[in-house]
Design a protein around this motif. Structure first.
Motif, PDB file in Angstrom:
ATOM      1  N   GLY A 267       0.792  -1.213   0.000  1.00  0.00           N
ATOM      2  CA  GLY A 267       0.000   0.000   0.000  1.00  0.00           C
ATOM      3  C   GLY A 267       0.824   1.262   0.000  1.00  0.00           C
ATOM      4  N   GLY A 268       1.961   1.168  -0.605  1.00  0.00           N
ATOM      5  CA  GLY A 268       2.806   2.350  -0.681  1.00  0.00           C
ATOM      6  C   GLY A 268       3.593   2.622   0.570  1.00  0.00           C
ATOM      7  N   LYS A 269       3.574   1.690   1.458  1.00  0.00           N
ATOM      8  CA  LYS A 269       4.296   1.885   2.709  1.00  0.00           C
ATOM      9  C   LYS A 269       5.059   0.626   3.095  1.00  0.00           C
ATOM     10  CE  LYS A 269       0.273   4.557   4.072  1.00  0.00           C
ATOM     11  NZ  LYS A 269      -1.033   4.424   4.738  1.00  0.00           N
ATOM     12  N   TRP A 270       6.060   0.854   3.832  1.00  0.00           N
ATOM     13  CA  TRP A 270       6.786  -0.275   4.404  1.00  0.00           C
ATOM     14  C   TRP A 270       6.117  -0.671   5.705  1.00  0.00           C
ATOM     15  CZ3 TRP A 270      10.035  -3.322   2.068  1.00  0.00           C
ATOM     16  CH2 TRP A 270      10.760  -2.857   0.968  1.00  0.00           C
ATOM     17  N   VAL A 271       5.736  -1.903   5.741  1.00  0.00           N
ATOM     18  CA  VAL A 271       5.093  -2.410   6.943  1.00  0.00           C
ATOM     19  C   VAL A 271       5.812  -3.687   7.364  1.00  0.00           C
ATOM     20  CG1 VAL A 271       2.851  -1.443   6.349  1.00  0.00           C
ATOM     21  CG2 VAL A 271       3.428  -3.739   5.593  1.00  0.00           C
ATOM     22  N   THR A 272       5.723  -3.926   8.611  1.00  0.00           N
ATOM     23  CA  THR A 272       6.376  -5.129   9.111  1.00  0.00           C
ATOM     24  C   THR A 272       5.567  -6.355   8.725  1.00  0.00           C
ATOM     25  OG1 THR A 272       5.234  -4.896  11.218  1.00  0.00           O
ATOM     26  CG2 THR A 272       7.412  -3.907  11.034  1.00  0.00           C
ATOM     27  N   CYS A 273       6.280  -7.414   8.580  1.00  0.00           N
ATOM     28  CA  CYS A 273       5.630  -8.652   8.147  1.00  0.00           C
ATOM     29  C   CYS A 273       6.375  -9.809   8.789  1.00  0.00           C
ATOM     30  CB  CYS A 273       5.631  -8.747   6.635  1.00  0.00           C
ATOM     31  SG  CYS A 273       4.979 -10.293   5.974  1.00  0.00           S
ATOM     32  N   GLY A 274       6.052 -10.087   9.968  1.00  0.00           N
ATOM     33  CA  GLY A 274       6.710 -11.184  10.637  1.00  0.00           C
ATOM     34  C   GLY A 274       8.051 -10.784  11.224  1.00  0.00           C
ATOM     35  N   LYS A 275       8.732 -11.766  11.646  1.00  0.00           N
ATOM     36  CA  LYS A 275      10.005 -11.524  12.306  1.00  0.00           C
ATOM     37  C   LYS A 275      11.162 -11.752  11.348  1.00  0.00           C
ATOM     38  CE  LYS A 275      10.659 -12.002  16.497  1.00  0.00           C
ATOM     39  NZ  LYS A 275      11.021 -12.434  17.855  1.00  0.00           N
ATOM     40  N   ALA A 276      12.183 -11.033  11.619  1.00  0.00           N
ATOM     41  CA  ALA A 276      13.372 -11.156  10.781  1.00  0.00           C
ATOM     42  C   ALA A 276      14.050 -12.493  11.027  1.00  0.00           C
ATOM     43  CB  ALA A 276      14.333 -10.008  11.088  1.00  0.00           C
ATOM     44  N   ASP A 277      14.744 -12.889  10.021  1.00  0.00           N
ATOM     45  CA  ASP A 277      15.558 -14.087  10.139  1.00  0.00           C
ATOM     46  C   ASP A 277      16.935 -13.681  10.638  1.00  0.00           C
ATOM     47  OD1 ASP A 277      16.923 -16.404   9.991  1.00  0.00           O
ATOM     48  OD2 ASP A 277      16.878 -16.570   7.799  1.00  0.00           O
ATOM     49  N   ASN A 278      17.166 -13.994  11.862  1.00  0.00           N
ATOM     50  CA  ASN A 278      18.430 -13.573  12.462  1.00  0.00           C
ATOM     51  C   ASN A 278      19.586 -14.519  12.166  1.00  0.00           C
ATOM     52  OD1 ASN A 278      17.122 -11.430  13.518  1.00  0.00           O
ATOM     53  ND2 ASN A 278      16.846 -12.344  15.541  1.00  0.00           N
ATOM     54  N   ASN A 279      19.258 -15.582  11.542  1.00  0.00           N
ATOM     55  CA  ASN A 279      20.298 -16.588  11.376  1.00  0.00           C
ATOM     56  C   ASN A 279      20.949 -16.565   9.997  1.00  0.00           C
ATOM     57  OD1 ASN A 279      19.877 -17.608  13.966  1.00  0.00           O
ATOM     58  ND2 ASN A 279      18.098 -18.758  13.242  1.00  0.00           N
ATOM     59  N   MET A 280      20.729 -15.492   9.340  1.00  0.00           N
ATOM     60  CA  MET A 280      21.319 -15.361   8.017  1.00  0.00           C
ATOM     61  C   MET A 280      22.840 -15.438   8.114  1.00  0.00           C
ATOM     62  SD  MET A 280      20.688 -14.764   4.814  1.00  0.00           S
ATOM     63  CE  MET A 280      21.394 -14.037   3.325  1.00  0.00           C
ATOM     64  N   GLN A 281      23.360 -16.345   7.349  1.00  0.00           N
ATOM     65  CA  GLN A 281      24.808 -16.488   7.339  1.00  0.00           C
ATOM     66  C   GLN A 281      25.416 -15.562   6.297  1.00  0.00           C
ATOM     67  OE1 GLN A 281      26.502 -18.584   9.455  1.00  0.00           O
ATOM     68  NE2 GLN A 281      24.516 -18.880  10.437  1.00  0.00           N
ATOM     69  N   GLY A 282      26.668 -15.330   6.472  1.00  0.00           N
ATOM     70  CA  GLY A 282      27.385 -14.550   5.483  1.00  0.00           C
ATOM     71  C   GLY A 282      28.149 -13.408   6.095  1.00  0.00           C
ATOM     72  N   ASN A 283      29.026 -12.915   5.296  1.00  0.00           N
ATOM     73  CA  ASN A 283      29.874 -11.827   5.744  1.00  0.00           C
ATOM     74  C   ASN A 283      29.060 -10.575   6.017  1.00  0.00           C
ATOM     75  OD1 ASN A 283      32.177 -10.320   6.257  1.00  0.00           O
ATOM     76  ND2 ASN A 283      32.319  -9.645   4.135  1.00  0.00           N
ATOM     77  N   LYS A 284      29.330  -9.965   7.115  1.00  0.00           N
ATOM     78  CA  LYS A 284      28.639  -8.744   7.465  1.00  0.00           C
ATOM     79  C   LYS A 284      29.608  -7.576   7.622  1.00  0.00           C
ATOM     80  CE  LYS A 284      24.261  -9.953   7.808  1.00  0.00           C
ATOM     81  NZ  LYS A 284      24.408 -11.314   7.299  1.00  0.00           N
ATOM     82  N   MET A 285      30.817  -7.814   7.271  1.00  0.00           N
ATOM     83  CA  MET A 285      31.802  -6.759   7.486  1.00  0.00           C
ATOM     84  C   MET A 285      32.586  -6.474   6.217  1.00  0.00           C
ATOM     85  SD  MET A 285      33.190  -7.923  11.184  1.00  0.00           S
ATOM     86  CE  MET A 285      34.391  -6.628  11.133  1.00  0.00           C
ATOM     87  N   TYR A 286      32.981  -5.267   6.111  1.00  0.00           N
ATOM     88  CA  TYR A 286      33.788  -4.845   4.973  1.00  0.00           C
ATOM     89  C   TYR A 286      34.926  -3.981   5.502  1.00  0.00           C
ATOM     90  CZ  TYR A 286      35.130  -2.272   0.753  1.00  0.00           C
ATOM     91  OH  TYR A 286      35.827  -1.705  -0.277  1.00  0.00           O
ATOM     92  N   VAL A 287      36.090  -4.468   5.361  1.00  0.00           N
ATOM     93  CA  VAL A 287      37.254  -3.736   5.845  1.00  0.00           C
ATOM     94  C   VAL A 287      37.714  -2.765   4.775  1.00  0.00           C
ATOM     95  CG1 VAL A 287      39.590  -3.942   6.731  1.00  0.00           C
ATOM     96  CG2 VAL A 287      37.910  -5.717   7.217  1.00  0.00           C
ATOM     97  N   HIS A 288      37.909  -1.558   5.173  1.00  0.00           N
ATOM     98  CA  HIS A 288      38.357  -0.567   4.206  1.00  0.00           C
ATOM     99  C   HIS A 288      39.687  -1.018   3.610  1.00  0.00           C
ATOM    100  CE1 HIS A 288      39.617   3.224   2.394  1.00  0.00           C
ATOM    101  NE2 HIS A 288      38.347   3.597   2.474  1.00  0.00           N
ATOM    102  N   PRO A 289      39.801  -0.967   2.297  1.00  0.00           N
ATOM    103  CA  PRO A 289      40.995  -1.518   1.657  1.00  0.00           C
ATOM    104  C   PRO A 289      42.289  -0.823   2.066  1.00  0.00           C
ATOM    105  CG  PRO A 289      39.604  -0.346   0.084  1.00  0.00           C
ATOM    106  CD  PRO A 289      38.810  -0.498   1.333  1.00  0.00           C
ATOM    107  N   GLU A 290      42.188   0.327   2.632  1.00  0.00           N
ATOM    108  CA  GLU A 290      43.408   1.021   3.036  1.00  0.00           C
ATOM    109  C   GLU A 290      43.807   0.700   4.470  1.00  0.00           C
ATOM    110  OE1 GLU A 290      43.165   5.183   2.105  1.00  0.00           O
ATOM    111  OE2 GLU A 290      42.105   4.773   0.245  1.00  0.00           O
TER     112      GLU A 290
END
Length: 643
Positions: A267-290
């Motif tokens: 409806g043109g809006k962001w609405v919540t829909c259930g609970k987030a999946d907290n168990n998503m695997q994967g990299n969550k960090m990005y180290v600055h290349p410098e």
DNA sequence: CTTTTCACAGTCGCGCGGATGGGA
DNA sequence: TCCCATCCGCGCGACTGTGAAAAG
């Protein structure tokens, strides 16, 4: 912390630690403050570091406490900043320690725009991170597993009933969050003392391209995620001050869940829909290349993360540290970490925590595989140089000189072009953040996508609107009637993002390359145009109806060229007079912005019978303003100049 | 029905190679 | 005439949002 954990070449894998999160109203802290506790609930590789497939772990029984000030009655003293130099020890830093040059707005008024202090200021440096020098389980990247950051947009309304999240989100935009900020900089700023080091330097981080982030944030930023990875836009770009010139630091970004919800666009809006999946695997960090590099290096110029990519490919973490794995339709919060290391890049294990974390709520976004909100799409097209091909008035947009750019160049150089240097904003007494104009409360796309809008009208006080860069800006709450409950939610919560930085001090953090990009005039027009000028001009071509537009804001006369002053005055009485603009092609059927035809743009079948109706015009479509911009030769769209 | 994936068109910057011009 | 530096055009890859098709 092992060296490899922070070296660019070293893969930074996700920690496998899981946490429970709990929040509670804090009684023993300053009034209105709340705490979040991240309790480790699963531990597979204790004391393992981030290096090479390692994990950031907390020692057993460790928990970290986040504290957020839900209301700051006195505006300052009740704004504790927690710094943990050891997971077992929580130290609190009163904002008084941050120096006298910080100004906070206290707020206990829940629904007023201004009352929402969170909406006004960038957070001070986030503390309470889990880094310790003793156990090596430092990186709070682990938090994204079993925990989330406080919800920012819907802290009270949406999270009602979620007891574990409802109260105390530090990062949420609930009342009382503090945003020390300096209007002259155009940047959010956060700061915190280095934990464990009484004589340590206090780092301050400025979100360089904050105006852009705010533009997106007020519509709820969306970030595309693809299997091959998609760059963020806007991307993260920071200025850092307060580091030890000779000290060595690693800088990296972590993206964590911002709230516990799954979202959907309905409806043109962001609405919540259930609970987030907290168990998503994967990299969550990005180290600055410098990284690692010296404090002098980090402070010399903006630190941008333009090459950071977002993906939903869970397997991307193994071979591509450039990508952060996210989950679609979840809301995320990027966080900046600065870790002091030894000269050879090894994290100092002397025992003192020298890690600082900074979070800017305007950086929050919802990961999507396809854009949902057409406002966001339009903003991306308008500002992302890689999307130039989708701009309808492309030919007329790139006549301006190089230094008129408002958005980053698509060059790969993270330093030279991609940054919207906040330092430049420091040169702008007319910094756009000081003008957050009214936006229509709702825009309707094809008659159904109503986009919640903020009404963060922040009018500078005339007596405060002096020409000096140190002028003081106040926030004026403007009440608008929300059309529905959700709008109200957005209204109150998003006011956070639409706000002006409140502060007095102006920092002059110029960097060498930043100075050439954004001339004052460009930003002046950007500022004035923010919300009131030309942002969504193309949309008029689709004939879509627009919601009512508030009157153009009254800008301080000091900030308007005399010619513009006249135009402003004129427009104040005949705001919607259509004015042909100089860039219009001669053979166009229509005049002014209405003639702009978007390439490959979704076109509404709805006839724009409302084009001439003041009642439905969007503020952004003020043709008078648009014409004004073009007369100046560096309108809002004057971002780049084709070589 | 919603969400994701894919091919596509468009733009841009970079790098390579050829052409050109000046100096030894 | 040869060498070197500069300029220019072209091709390639990276990147974007679009829109249809596929997947769930």
């Amino acid at each position: 912390m092992q060296l490899e954990s922070i070296l660019p070449s070293a893969p930074v894998n996700l920690p496998k630690t899981f946490y429970n999160i709990a929040s509670s109203e804090s009684n023993n802290n300053s009034p209105g403050s709340a705490q979040l506790e991240f309790q480790e609930v699963n531990r597979t590789e204790p004391k393992k570091y981030l290096s090479g497939g390692g994990s950031a772990m907390l020692s057993e029984g460790e928990s970290e406490t986040f504290s957020g000030n839900k209301s700051a009655p006195d505006g300052r003293k009740s704004s504790p900043v927690i710094v943990e130099d050891d997971l077992s020890t929580v130290r609190r830093y009163s904002t008084d320690e941050l120096g006298s040059d910080r100004y906070f707005i206290s707020s206990s008024q829940p629904s007023s725009d201004v009352a929402n202090a969170c909406s006004l200021f960038p957070y001070a440096g986030q503390t309470g991170t889990v880094y310790t020098g003793s156990n090596g389980s430092r990186y709070s990247a682990s938090l994204h597993y079993g925990s989330v950051l406080p919800p920012t947009g819907f802290s009270s309304a949406v999270c009602a009933g979620r007891s574990q999240f409802g109260a105390g989100y530090q990062f949420g935009q609930g009342p009382g969050c503090l945003y020390p900020s300096y209007p002259g900089t155009g940047s959010s700023i956060g700061s915190m003392p280095i934990a464990g080091s009484g004589a340590g330097l206090r780092a301050q981080v400025y979100l360089c391209n904050r105006p852009l982030w705010l533009k997106f944030h007020r519509h709820q930023t969306e970030m595309i995620i693809t299997k091959q990875g998609r760059r963020m836009f806007p991307f993260l770009s920071f200025n850092i001050t307060g580091l030890n010139l000779t000290g060595h630091y690693n800088v990296f970004v972590e993206i964590v869940l911002a709230d516990p919800n799954h979202w959907r666009f309905q409806g043109g809006k962001w609405v919540t829909c259930g609970k987030a999946d907290n168990n998503m695997q994967g990299n969550k960090m990005y180290v600055h290349p410098e990284s690692p590099n010296t404090g002098a290096h980090w402070m010399r110029q903006e630190i941008s993360f333009g090459k950071l990519k977002l993906t939903n490919n869970k397997g991307a973490n193994n071979n591509n540290s450039q990508m952060i794995v996210l989950q679609s339709l979840h809301k995320y919060q990027p966080r900046l970490h600065i870790v002091e290391v030894t000269e050879d890049g090894v994290e100092d294990m002397s025992g003192e925590t020298k890690t600082q974390t900074f979070t800017f709520p305007e950086n929050q976004f919802i990961a999507v595989t396809a854009y949902q909100n057409t406002d966001i799409t339009q903003l991306k097209i308008d500002h992302n140089p890689f999307a130039k091909g989708f701009r309808d008035n492309y030919d007329s947009m790139y006549q301006a000189p190089e230094n008129d750019r408002l958005t980053p160049s698509p060059t790969d150089s993270p330093r030279s072009h991609q940054i919207v240097p906040g330092a430049r904003y420091a040169m702008q007494p007319f910094f756009q953040d000081q003008f957050v104009n009214n936006l229509p409360q709702n825009r309707f796309y094809n008659g159904e996508r109503a986009v919640p809008q903020t009404n963060g009208l922040l009018s500078p006080q005339p007596e405060e609107a002096g020409p000096a860069s140190t002028q003081r800006w106040f926030v004026t709450p403007v009440q608008q009637a929300g059309s529905n409950k959700l709008d109200l939610t957005y209204e109150s919560d998003y006011s956070a993002s639409s706000l002006l930085p409140y502060g007095i001090k102006s920092l002059n953090l110029q960097t060498t390359h930043a100075l050439g990009y954004y001339p004052d005039s460009a930003f002046a027009s950007m500022a004035a145009g923010w919300g009131s000028r030309g942002t969504y001009q193309r949309k008029m071509t689709t004939g879509l109806p627009w919601s009512p537009r508030p009157s153009p804001p009254n800008f301080p006369e000091d900030h308007l060229p005399s010619k513009d002053k006249l135009r402003e005055e004129s427009s104040s009485t005949s705001t919607w007079v259509e004015t042909p603009h100089s860039l219009k092609s001669a053979d166009s059927v229509d005049s002014g912005i209405y003639s702009m035809v978007c390439k490959r743009r979704r076109v509404s079948a709805t006839s724009s019978s409302t084009e001439n109706s003041p009642s439905i015009k969007c503020e952004d479509l003020n043709t008078d303003d648009y014409s004004k911009e073009n007369h100046k030769g560096m309108g809002y769209y004057a971002f780049y100049t084709s070589p």
